[in-house]
Design an enzyme around this catalytic site. Structure first.
Site, short mmCIF file in Angstrom:
data_model
loop_
_atom_site.label_atom_id
_atom_site.label_comp_id
_atom_site.label_asym_id
_atom_site.label_seq_id
_atom_site.Cartn_x
_atom_site.Cartn_y
_atom_site.Cartn_z
N GLY A 111 0.79 -1.23 0.00
CA GLY A 111 0.00 0.00 0.00
C GLY A 111 0.81 1.27 0.00
O GLY A 111 0.30 2.34 0.29
N THR A 112 2.09 1.19 -0.32
CA THR A 112 2.91 2.40 -0.29
C THR A 112 3.04 3.05 -1.66
O THR A 112 3.68 4.10 -1.79
CB THR A 112 4.32 2.11 0.26
OG1 THR A 112 4.79 0.91 -0.33
CG2 THR A 112 4.27 1.95 1.76
N THR A 115 2.75 -0.07 -7.12
CA THR A 115 2.03 -0.24 -8.37
C THR A 115 1.87 1.11 -9.07
O THR A 115 2.05 1.23 -10.28
CB THR A 115 0.65 -0.88 -8.11
OG1 THR A 115 0.84 -2.05 -7.32
CG2 THR A 115 -0.04 -1.25 -9.40
N GLU A 336 -10.02 4.78 30.53
CA GLU A 336 -9.51 5.63 29.43
C GLU A 336 -9.13 7.01 29.94
O GLU A 336 -8.14 7.59 29.49
CB GLU A 336 -10.54 5.75 28.30
CG GLU A 336 -10.92 4.44 27.62
CD GLU A 336 -9.73 3.62 27.17
OE1 GLU A 336 -8.68 4.22 26.82
OE2 GLU A 336 -9.83 2.37 27.17
N HIS A 339 -5.69 6.94 31.31
CA HIS A 339 -4.68 7.08 30.26
C HIS A 339 -4.56 8.54 29.83
O HIS A 339 -3.47 9.08 29.65
CB HIS A 339 -5.08 6.29 29.01
CG HIS A 339 -4.93 4.81 29.12
ND1 HIS A 339 -3.80 4.20 29.59
CD2 HIS A 339 -5.78 3.80 28.78
CE1 HIS A 339 -3.96 2.87 29.54
NE2 HIS A 339 -5.16 2.61 29.05
P1 ADP Z 1 1.50 -1.14 -3.42
O1 ADP Z 1 1.62 -1.57 -4.84
O2 ADP Z 1 2.76 -0.58 -2.84
O3 ADP Z 1 0.89 -2.19 -2.54
P2 ADP Z 1 -0.44 0.59 -4.54
O4 ADP Z 1 0.34 1.38 -5.50
O5 ADP Z 1 -1.19 -0.58 -5.10
O6 ADP Z 1 0.48 0.07 -3.37
O7 ADP Z 1 -1.41 1.55 -3.75
C1 ADP Z 1 -2.74 1.23 -3.47
C2 ADP Z 1 -3.59 2.49 -3.43
O8 ADP Z 1 -3.22 3.29 -2.32
C3 ADP Z 1 -3.40 3.35 -4.64
O9 ADP Z 1 -4.31 3.04 -5.62
C4 ADP Z 1 -3.63 4.76 -4.09
O10 ADP Z 1 -4.99 5.07 -4.07
C5 ADP Z 1 -3.16 4.66 -2.66
N1 ADP Z 1 -1.77 5.11 -2.52
C6 ADP Z 1 -0.73 4.35 -2.08
N2 ADP Z 1 0.41 5.08 -2.03
C7 ADP Z 1 0.10 6.31 -2.45
C8 ADP Z 1 0.85 7.52 -2.63
N3 ADP Z 1 2.16 7.56 -2.34
N4 ADP Z 1 0.20 8.61 -3.10
C9 ADP Z 1 -1.11 8.56 -3.38
N5 ADP Z 1 -1.87 7.47 -3.23
C10 ADP Z 1 -1.30 6.35 -2.77
ZN ZN Z 2 -5.93 0.76 28.54
MG MG Z 3 0.11 -3.08 -5.35
#
Ligand code: ADP
Ligand code: ZN
Ligand code: MG
Length: 500
Positions: A111-112, A115, A336, A339
């Site tokens: 998710g970074t 892709t 809570e 904390h």
């Molecule tokens: P990875 O391939 O690293 O798992 P992706 O490129 O598939 O991550 O990202 C999944 C989704 O998360 C993207 O479609 C986008 O919506 C969001 N996303 C992830 N990283 C970014 C970024 N750096 N900037 C903007 N959107 C992002």
């Molecule tokens: Zn606690």
């Molecule tokens: Mg991906």
């Protein structure tokens, strides 16, 4: 469905053969032959269709991603564009005798934006983009994975010719599925063949001919890859795609809210500082959840409150259907608040919001505004965090005279921090090797740390004992409390001892 169809055909075939065999002995041999031939055809056709189907959807024309749609990741973007300039300035490369790049590996947590970066690379270099995931090459038939690799390269070249482009980018997500170490115990002959085919394709890639092919692969397990893959001339460029820092998160939030209506009071900077450790994908899901919350309330715009609740939702999951009993709710509120008081007294303005609405595994939750992103902790910071963790259970003790299982997670956390204190040579034992420390010495030291900090926490919280009783009632009624409302209460309670 297709699979069942095949089974059905075979089933019907076999039954028919059996029927014919029993009834018309003389006809058996020609019929059996005929069916055998038909079945073979059906089987081969089905297999080919399967292979063709996976390849045909690999070519993604729809999504054009530009680098400026990717937030943060400045380093990764710079390194990637540098590498891609090899593709863009091919004449210069040739003149200088530089070998063009064949493969780039993007590594980092899910998710970074790996892709996205690969897609943006295709846009930047005006290449066709062909994508596949490692798991698509895994098939039970030996040789299918390898032939899919071959087809993917053919497909990329054909597509480039068709679109009159002189380069193609092949993106292989989850490369570790096929690129794991060969011959390893968990490895399998079929995987080896697939990987070998990929290496063969890459070695055979003509760096002078057109279209030029560049392979970009992604993984979050670089350590798992077969060393042969990262040899020069293969994936010899590695680019790290890490979780975004605060500026990166702000940038991603800005990108993700561009198409969503935001109220003018929304402070994205604040959201960015409260989302330490979030990936780009999580930030995207946060913006989406905030929009859903706004819609539920029939609002035209997303407000700060929606973003705040969406952070909780992404962190802890959807609100659960758990309905704690009234006395449990009161206890959770006291816990809570314990904390929260500790958090606010070790660091001003650190409480962002308090809730006793059950989510995921948690019955309640205090969200802290994280300190500026950091990688080092001092002794004082660790001690403060332990006190905050103990605050919940100490508050229960103060109000009810007993404690509950609600502190299990807190105590685990506190224990980890106490161990860190010892491991980093910050305890009264001085600099020691925690792995060689006698078990009872370590236990004794951790117990000492806890005893001391428990006492300090109790002393601090007991000044708020009366206030805790009344404020917990309010919290049970309202379920949520903002950091600001809580701070106003703190200020009033701090003044009281001075007034008396
Ligand atoms: P990875 O391939 O690293 O798992 P992706 O490129 O598939 O991550 O990202 C999944 C989704 O998360 C993207 O479609 C986008 O919506 C969001 N996303 C992830 N990283 C970014 C970024 N750096 N900037 C903007 N959107 C992002
Ligand atoms: Zn606690
Ligand atoms: Mg991906």
């Amino acid at each position: 469905m297709k699979r069942y169809l095949k089974e059905l055909i075979i089933g019907v075939g076999v039954t028919t053969i059996a029927f014919v065999a029993v009834n018309f002995q003389q006809l058996t041999i020609p019929f059996v032959l005929l069916f055998a031939i038909l079945l073979t055809f059906a089987f081969v056709a089905d297999r080919n269709r399967g292979a063709a189907a996976t390849v045909s959807h690999e070519v993604a024309k729809s999504h054009r991603v530009e680098f400026d749609q990717i937030g943060g990741q400045e380093m990764a973007k710079r390194e990637l564009t540098e590498a891609l300039d090899f593709l863009r300035h091919r004449d210069k490369i040739k003149r200088l005798g530089i070998n063009p790049l064949k493969g780039i590996i993007l590594t980092g947590p899910p998710g970074t934006g790996k892709t996205l970066l690969a897609k943006a690379a295709a846009t930047y270099t005006d290449s066709v983009f062909v994508a596949a995931s490692g798991s698509e090459f895994v098939e039970m038939y030996v040789g299918v994975g390898a032939s899919r690799v071959r087809q993917m390269f053919q497909r990329a070249r054909a597509q480039a010719k068709k679109e009159a482009k002189d380069s193609a980018i092949i993106f292989i997500d989850e490369i570790d599925v096929i690129g794991g170490k060969r011959g390893g115990s968990q490895s399998h002959q079929e995987y080896d063949q697939t990987l070998n085919q990929l290496l063969t394709e890459m070695d055979g890639m003509q760096t002078t001919s057109s279209p030029l092919v560049l392979v970009i692969a992604a993984t979050n397990r670089l350590d798992m890859l077969d060393p042969a893959l990262i040899r020069p001339g293969r994936f010899d460029r590695q680019i790290k795609v890490d979780l975004p820092d605060k500026n990166g998160r702000l940038h991603i939030l800005q990108i993700q809210t561009k198409t969503r209506p935001l109220a003018s009071s929304v402070d994205l900077d604040q959201v960015a500082s409260e989302t330490y450790g979030f990936s780009g994908a999580q930030l995207e899901s946060l913006c989406n959840e905030a929009a859903i919350l706004a819609m539920r309330e029939n609002k035209e715009q997303i407000e700060q409150m929606h973003l705040r609740d969406a952070v909780d939702k992404v962190l802890l999951g959807e609100r659960t259907g758990k309905r704690p009993r009234q006395e449990e709710l009161e206890r959770v509120a006291v816990h809570e608040l314990g904390h929260a008081i500790m958090s606010e007294s070790v660091r001003k303005r650190s409480v962002s919001h308090i809730t006793i609405a059950p989510r995921g595994n948690a019955l309640g939750f205090v969200r802290q505004v994280p300190e500026a992103d950091g990688y080092l902790y001092t002794y004082d910071q660790l001690v403060d965090q332990i006190k905050i963790a103990l605050g919940g259970t100490v508050a229960e003790e103060l109000i009810y005279g007993n404690r509950s299982t609600g502190a299990q997670g807190d105590i685990q956390q506190a224990t980890n921090m106490a161990r860190t204190i010892v491991a980093c040579g910050l305890s009264s034992l001085g600099i020691v090797d925690i792995d060689n420390l006698q078990r009872n010495v370590l236990d004794e030291e951790i117990r000492r740390i806890f005893a001391e900090l428990y006492e300090a926490t109790r002393e601090l919280l007991s000044a708020y004992q009366e206030g805790l009783r009344t404020l917990s009632v309010t919290l049970v009624e309202e379920e949520n409390m903002s950091g600001d409302a809580f701070r106003m209460w703190m200020a009033e309670n701090e003044l009281q001892p001075a007034l008396v």
